[in-house]
Design an enzyme around this catalytic site. Structure first.
Site, short mmCIF file in Angstrom:
data_model
loop_
_atom_site.label_atom_id
_atom_site.label_comp_id
_atom_site.label_asym_id
_atom_site.label_seq_id
_atom_site.Cartn_x
_atom_site.Cartn_y
_atom_site.Cartn_z
N HIS A 142 0.83 -1.21 0.00
CA HIS A 142 0.00 0.00 0.00
C HIS A 142 0.87 1.26 0.00
O HIS A 142 0.53 2.25 -0.65
CB HIS A 142 -0.93 -0.01 1.22
CG HIS A 142 -2.01 1.02 1.20
ND1 HIS A 142 -1.93 2.19 1.91
CD2 HIS A 142 -3.21 1.04 0.55
CE1 HIS A 142 -3.03 2.89 1.73
NE2 HIS A 142 -3.83 2.23 0.90
N CYS A 143 1.98 1.20 0.69
CA CYS A 143 2.85 2.37 0.84
C CYS A 143 3.49 2.82 -0.47
O CYS A 143 3.87 3.99 -0.60
CB CYS A 143 3.96 2.09 1.85
SG CYS A 143 3.40 1.60 3.48
#
Length: 344
Positions: free
Chosen positions: A333-334
């Site tokens: 996600h990052c």
């Protein structure tokens, strides 16, 4: 103008990423650097199975990127120092009253609180570069914030962490009321749910000081996927239990109590640096797929895929080994940022 950040489960036109560039984050040996390049590439290829992917590439890395990335991934040449696109890139929003209008929130990015090791001056320009490329209206903000520090349900609820937006290294003069007012203005959040803290390792020098996207994700309105450390020998055992207890007292923008679904942590507790913060919460949902973090734990990885499949019905869950990402401070996600589709 009522901008609104859609749920991450809404349809996407594109996923944005940044290709690694040499420096502290990538690693100081050839083996570490190659591992980093390979992992970012694997995530880009996995996401491109479901959604077009555009990746920012520093001029110094163009040859490598063209060799490693398939033709399914679009390369956009731009200066890159840090390459955590969720945090440095724009947060896309839409205007429900103007179908076809796309906005891009340009938060102030200072490398997660301006630690001595971080390089962020190129990354701080990525939101503007991408907004121009996407044809989005730029929404400037004076709030120091990162995309990994927020999570929304698309109906006015946002999850924040007290140790991120109220971090004195980020916003020394702001209180909750001012942060909430900015969340309303920029992403249409009418209800803010504050978490008291994040996971233990995220408070190390190379951490983010408590990003929500490693702890909790709203999989559908009223339903939260929550990181659950199940081993009492890990400090996050108490942290995740306390967060669960806290969230049971909270409601969303519609006044609903949250249903909490636990995403158990893998069995590994430590690495060479200490207690790990490996989390399946840090996944990307995009169109008909979910790109999940894997940790070389067959039982836990399979269990997480099953939970994610149930949470996001009709989507195919693809696992990418995320250990090299977490070694560098984040997860799937990052390093990704979704651009919502318009009019759908």
């Amino acid at each position: 103008m009522p901008w609104l950040m859609p749920s991450e489960t809404a349809r996407h036109d594109r996923v944005w990423m940044a290709f690694p560039a040499e420096g502290e984050t990538l690693g100081d040996t050839d083996a570490l650097r190659e591992e980093g390049y390979a992992t970012w590439t694997a995530v880009a290829h996995a996401a491109s199975e479901f959604t077009p992917v555009t990746i920012l590439v520093d001029p110094s890395e163009l040859t490598r990127a063209r060799r490693m990335l398939s033709s399914d991934v679009t390369i956009l040449e731009a200066p890159v120092d840090e390459f955590w696109m969720r945090d440095a890139g724009p947060t896309f929003v839409v205007d429900p009253e103007r179908p076809g209008a796309l906005g891009a929130v340009d938060w102030v990015f200072n490398g997660w609180g301006a630690p001595a090791w971080a390089r962020w001056h190129d990354a701080a320009q990525h939101a503007r570069i991408i907004a121009t490329e996407a044809g989005a209206e730029l929404i400037s903000s004076t709030l120091v914030n990162e995309g990994g520090g927020i999570h929304v349900d698309g109906e006015g609820t946002v999850l924040l962490t007290e140790t991120v937006q109220l971090d004195p290294r980020r916003n020394p003069y702001l209180d909750k009321q001012r942060v909430e007012a900015e969340m309303l203005r920029t992403i249409g959040a009418t209800k803010t749910v504050w978490l008291p803290r994040g996971l233990t390792r995220d408070y190390d020098d190379f951490g983010t000081n408590g990003h929500v996207d490693i702890v909790a994700a709203i999989s559908s309105p009223g339903r939260i996927l929550l990181h659950a450390q199940q081993d009492p020998g890990h400090p996050d055992f108490e942290v995740s239990a306390a967060l669960r207890a806290h969230l049971t007292t909270q409601t969303d923008a519609a006044g609903r109590a949250f249903e909490i679904v636990e995403l158990p942590a893998p069995s590994t507790l430590r690495d060479e640096e200490g207690f790990v913060d490996w989390s399946y919460v840090n996944h990307l949902v995009t169109n008909d797929g979910v790109i999940a973090c894997g940790f070389g734990d067959d039982v836990a990885d399979t269990r997480a895929r099953d939970i994610l499949s149930e949470a996001y019905p009709g989507r195919r869950v693809v696992t990418v080994d995320a250990r090299p990402l977490f070694d560098r401070g984040g997860g799937v996600h990052c390093i990704t940022q979704q651009q919502p589709s318009l009019g759908r």
